[in-house]
Design an enzyme around this catalytic site. Structure first.
Site, PDB file in Angstrom:
ATOM      1  CB  CYS A 271       6.624  -1.606  -0.329  1.00  0.00           C
ATOM      2  SG  CYS A 271       4.901  -2.131  -0.340  1.00  0.00           S
TER       3      CYS A 271
ATOM      4  CG  HIS B 258      -4.086  -2.992  -0.815  1.00  0.00           C
ATOM      5  ND1 HIS B 258      -3.319  -2.100  -1.533  1.00  0.00           N
ATOM      6  CD2 HIS B 258      -5.046  -2.258  -0.213  1.00  0.00           C
ATOM      7  CE1 HIS B 258      -3.781  -0.866  -1.361  1.00  0.00           C
ATOM      8  NE2 HIS B 258      -4.841  -0.942  -0.572  1.00  0.00           N
TER       9      HIS B 258
ATOM     10  CG  HIS C 198      -9.719  -2.381   0.962  1.00  0.00           C
ATOM     11  ND1 HIS C 198      -9.280  -1.691   2.073  1.00  0.00           N
ATOM     12  CD2 HIS C 198      -9.033  -1.880  -0.097  1.00  0.00           C
ATOM     13  CE1 HIS C 198      -8.369  -0.805   1.690  1.00  0.00           C
ATOM     14  NE2 HIS C 198      -8.209  -0.899   0.383  1.00  0.00           N
TER      15      HIS C 198
END
Length: 115
Positions: A5, A101, A103
């Site tokens: 990853c 994740h 942003h």
């Protein structure tokens, strides 16, 4: 951690990044392809593929990320009038790195609906 990853490698320091925040469970760094004057990626150090694969045991860290986002945003004067927090989930949702994740984008006015 997942061996192949990209984001796991970044948290381990195997791939360089411009770090803006780190604690024992979360890592945040500047996006290499920014979509706003300030574009930070916030990730848990634990490998979680996406929101669609998160479990109840991930609830605490994913909730804590919201508080960390607020702390990070306060570090940037460009985010004083607001910012956007985005999570893309799955290929159809625009996710390209399959490690959850967020942003954090700021420094400009954002339209709605998003792209």
């Amino acid at each position: 951690m997942s061996e192949n990853c990209l984001f796991c490698k970044i948290t381990k320091g195997e791939i360089p990044s411009y770090k803006v925040y780190e604690d024992e469970k979360v890592f945040a760094f500047r996006d290499i392809n920014p979509q706003a004057p300030v574009h930070i990626l916030i990730i848990p150090k634990k490998h979680i593929g996406g929101l669609n694969t998160a479990s109840e045991e991930d609830e605490r860290i994913l909730g804590n990320i919201q508080i960390i986002v607020s702390k990070i945003a306060k570090q940037f004067s460009e985010m004083g009038n607001g910012f956007r927090l985005v999570n893309n989930c799955g290929a159809d949702g625009g996710q390209t790195v399959f490690h959850i994740h967020y942003h954090l984008l700021g420094g400009r006015v954002f339209g709605w609906p998003p792209g």
